[in-house]
Design a protein around this motif. Structure first.
Motif, short mmCIF file in Angstrom:
data_model
loop_
_atom_site.label_atom_id
_atom_site.label_comp_id
_atom_site.label_asym_id
_atom_site.label_seq_id
_atom_site.Cartn_x
_atom_site.Cartn_y
_atom_site.Cartn_z
N GLY A 51 0.82 -1.21 0.00
CA GLY A 51 0.00 0.00 0.00
C GLY A 51 0.86 1.26 0.00
O GLY A 51 0.40 2.32 -0.43
N GLN A 52 2.10 1.17 0.46
CA GLN A 52 2.95 2.37 0.52
C GLN A 52 3.44 2.76 -0.89
O GLN A 52 3.29 2.00 -1.84
N TYR A 53 4.04 3.93 -0.98
CA TYR A 53 4.49 4.42 -2.29
C TYR A 53 5.95 4.86 -2.24
O TYR A 53 6.56 4.88 -1.16
N ILE A 54 6.48 5.15 -3.44
CA ILE A 54 7.85 5.66 -3.54
C ILE A 54 7.83 6.96 -4.34
O ILE A 54 6.88 7.21 -5.08
N ASP A 55 8.87 7.76 -4.19
CA ASP A 55 9.06 8.96 -5.01
C ASP A 55 10.26 8.75 -5.91
O ASP A 55 11.39 8.56 -5.39
N PHE A 56 10.07 8.78 -7.22
CA PHE A 56 11.23 8.82 -8.11
C PHE A 56 11.91 10.16 -7.96
O PHE A 56 11.24 11.21 -7.91
N LEU A 57 13.23 10.16 -7.90
CA LEU A 57 14.01 11.40 -7.78
C LEU A 57 14.59 11.71 -9.15
O LEU A 57 15.43 10.94 -9.65
N LEU A 58 14.10 12.77 -9.77
CA LEU A 58 14.53 13.08 -11.13
C LEU A 58 15.76 13.98 -11.09
O LEU A 58 16.04 14.63 -10.07
N GLU A 59 16.48 14.01 -12.20
CA GLU A 59 17.77 14.71 -12.20
C GLU A 59 17.64 16.20 -11.93
O GLU A 59 18.53 16.81 -11.37
N ASP A 60 16.51 16.80 -12.33
CA ASP A 60 16.35 18.24 -12.13
C ASP A 60 15.78 18.59 -10.76
O ASP A 60 15.33 19.71 -10.54
N GLY A 61 15.76 17.63 -9.84
CA GLY A 61 15.28 17.91 -8.49
C GLY A 61 13.81 17.64 -8.29
O GLY A 61 13.29 17.71 -7.18
N ARG A 62 13.09 17.34 -9.40
CA ARG A 62 11.66 17.04 -9.25
C ARG A 62 11.47 15.63 -8.72
O ARG A 62 12.39 14.82 -8.76
N ARG A 63 10.25 15.37 -8.25
CA ARG A 63 9.93 14.05 -7.71
C ARG A 63 8.60 13.61 -8.31
O ARG A 63 7.76 14.44 -8.64
N ARG A 64 8.42 12.31 -8.41
CA ARG A 64 7.15 11.78 -8.88
C ARG A 64 6.76 10.60 -8.00
O ARG A 64 7.55 9.67 -7.82
N SER A 65 5.52 10.64 -7.49
CA SER A 65 5.06 9.63 -6.54
C SER A 65 4.33 8.50 -7.27
O SER A 65 3.43 8.78 -8.08
N LEU A 80 7.19 5.35 1.50
CA LEU A 80 6.52 6.55 1.98
C LEU A 80 5.04 6.28 2.25
O LEU A 80 4.43 5.39 1.65
N GLY A 81 4.48 7.11 3.11
CA GLY A 81 3.03 7.11 3.30
C GLY A 81 2.56 6.15 4.38
O GLY A 81 3.32 5.32 4.89
N ALA A 82 1.29 6.30 4.71
CA ALA A 82 0.69 5.52 5.79
C ALA A 82 -0.53 4.75 5.28
O ALA A 82 -1.45 4.47 6.02
N PHE A 83 -0.52 4.46 3.97
CA PHE A 83 -1.64 3.72 3.37
C PHE A 83 -1.27 2.24 3.36
O PHE A 83 -0.52 1.78 2.49
N TYR A 84 -1.71 1.52 4.35
CA TYR A 84 -1.44 0.08 4.43
C TYR A 84 -2.55 -0.54 5.28
O TYR A 84 -3.24 0.16 6.05
N LEU A 85 -2.72 -1.84 5.15
CA LEU A 85 -3.81 -2.53 5.84
C LEU A 85 -3.49 -2.62 7.32
O LEU A 85 -2.43 -3.12 7.71
N ARG A 86 -4.40 -2.11 8.15
CA ARG A 86 -4.18 -2.18 9.60
C ARG A 86 -4.45 -3.60 10.08
O ARG A 86 -5.29 -4.31 9.52
N ASP A 87 -3.73 -4.00 11.13
CA ASP A 87 -3.87 -5.40 11.58
C ASP A 87 -5.01 -5.52 12.60
O ASP A 87 -4.84 -6.10 13.66
#
Ligand SMILES: Cc1cc2nc3c(=O)[nH]c(=O)nc-3n(C[C@H](O)[C@H](O)[C@H](O)COP(=O)(O)OP(=O)(O)OC[C@H]3O[C@@H](n4cnc5c(N)ncnc54)[C@H](O)[C@@H]3O)c2cc1C
Length: 339
Positions: free
Chosen positions: A135-149, A193-200
């Motif tokens: 459920g969690q995500y990642i941010d790609f780190l682009l060369e120009d400093g931008r990010r994409r989730s 990243l993030g807090a979107f995951y299945l709670r136990d």
């Protein structure tokens, strides 16, 4: 004057200096805080204040009025005006889940529908392998400093990550991946990243996905099924056309094998021969479950779906403590000036 913050149920305490946000102070104290955009849009750092007084240093756009009324704040913007107690959920293996920067190599990319491309990434062999909660995500780190989730679509395994990217007109990163990226390219990302995951908590769970919002939900369901989690789960997956349900057959296979899982695909613009549900997925969910007090709701996908789904679900009696979501904001919204 600094204020003390206590995390309920964990005995953890950290101090927040006057100019700091809760998130900044928690991270400075070495705590693995959930966060995403750090600008009040994504709401990954949403938490409920159990006691104490908090102000936001900018409007918390990611929160609905109902969430504010229920005592939720966004830690990236929240500044305590007194000592506080926070109901911040910490997963059991939280210490292994601190976000870090990782290199990865593209193993495969494949069109999954007309405008969704699947990407499979190989991670380096490391003493401490990359770990995430489904459920969690990642941010790609682009060369120009931008990010994409992008959300991880696969449950944790040893060496690969699966992602589903919508290739929107004018979408820079996804178009580059689809049309320009070299085979076996090396990329860098930050995560998990993030807090979107299945709670136990084993509560009956409704899962609402719009478009590529299916990605983290796929990871959640695969993780739950692999763990023998037999809580009742009902997936609503909304899209425009049948072809946009790019893993429809996979979901049907899960459903055949797992009686605790139900599936309702919902199409906004179906062909005449479509016999399934029509319209918007959150409207269909609410029509089937007009009373939500005993349920948990997990939502991911377009911001409008998440916003409307939140409002409808809370009005239908959903407890805000059992509402979890990732709103797929575009980067220009999440990082104004950088997107
Ligand atoms: C927590 C999280 C998880 C996510 N997971 C996923 C996922 O799994 N799959 C997925 O497909 N998406 C996901 N997203 C959404 C994705 O990160 C964004 O849509 C991102 O912007 C896509 O990057 P891009 O470079 O491909 O497109 P961008 O270049 O960022 O463009 C996206 C859209 O915005 C438009 N746009 C760009 N700049 C402007 C501007 N200044 N004004 C108006 N419109 C503009 C573009 O034309 C395009 O339609 C997620 C987002 C978040 C916050």
């Amino acid at each position: 004057m600094a204020h003390a913050v206590y995390l309920s149920g964990s005995g953890v305490r950290f101090d927040v200096a006057p100019e700091q946000s809760l998130l900044e102070a928690g991270l400075a104290a070495g705590l693995p805080m959930p966060y995403g955009c750090t600008s009040g849009s994504c709401a990954a750092c949403r938490v409920r204040v159990e006691s104490g007084v908090v102000t936001h240093r900018a409007p918390p756009q990611g929160l609905s009025q109902a969430e504010l009324d229920a005592g939720y704040v966004l830690m990236c913007l929240a500044q305590p005006q007194s000592d506080l107690r926070l109901a911040l959920h910490q997963p059991q293996d939280v210490s292994t889940l601190r976000p870090e920067t990782w290199p990865c190599r593209v193993l495969e990319r494949r069109w999954l529908s007309d405008d969704v491309i699947g990407l499979w990434l190989k991670l380096p062999r490391a003493e401490r392998p990359f770990r995430h909660l489904p459920g969690q995500y990642i941010d790609f780190l682009l060369e120009d400093g931008r990010r994409r989730s992008f959300s991880v679509a696969s449950a944790p395994n040893d060496a690969t990550l699966e992602l589903h990217l919508r290739v929107a007109p004018g979408g820079r990163f996804a178009n580059w991946v689809a049309h320009e990226m070299q085979d076996k390219a090396m990329l860098r990302f930050e995560g998990p990243l993030g807090a979107f995951y299945l709670r136990d908590d084993h509560r009956p769970s409704l899962l609402l996905a719009g478009g590529t919002g299916f990605s983290p939900i796929k990871a959640i369901i695969e993780g739950a099924l692999a763990n023998g989690d037999d809580r009742p789960m009902h997936l609503y997956w909304g899209a425009r056309h049948r072809n946009d349900l790019y893993m429809h057959e996979l979901v049907r296979q899960w459903v055949e094998r797992h009686p605790n899982l139900r599936y309702t695909p919902v199409l906004a613009e179906p062909d005449p021969e479509w016999t399934g549900a029509r319209g918007l997925p959150h409207a269909q969910l609410l029509a089937d479950y007009p009373e939500l007090s005993g349920q948990s709701l997990y939502m991911s996908g377009p911001p409008a779906m998440v916003r409307n789904g939140k409002a409808l679900a809370l009005a239908a009696g959903l407890d805000a403590d059992h509402l979890y979501y990732d709103s797929f904001e575009d980067a220009h919204t999440t990082w104004p000036g950088l997107g």
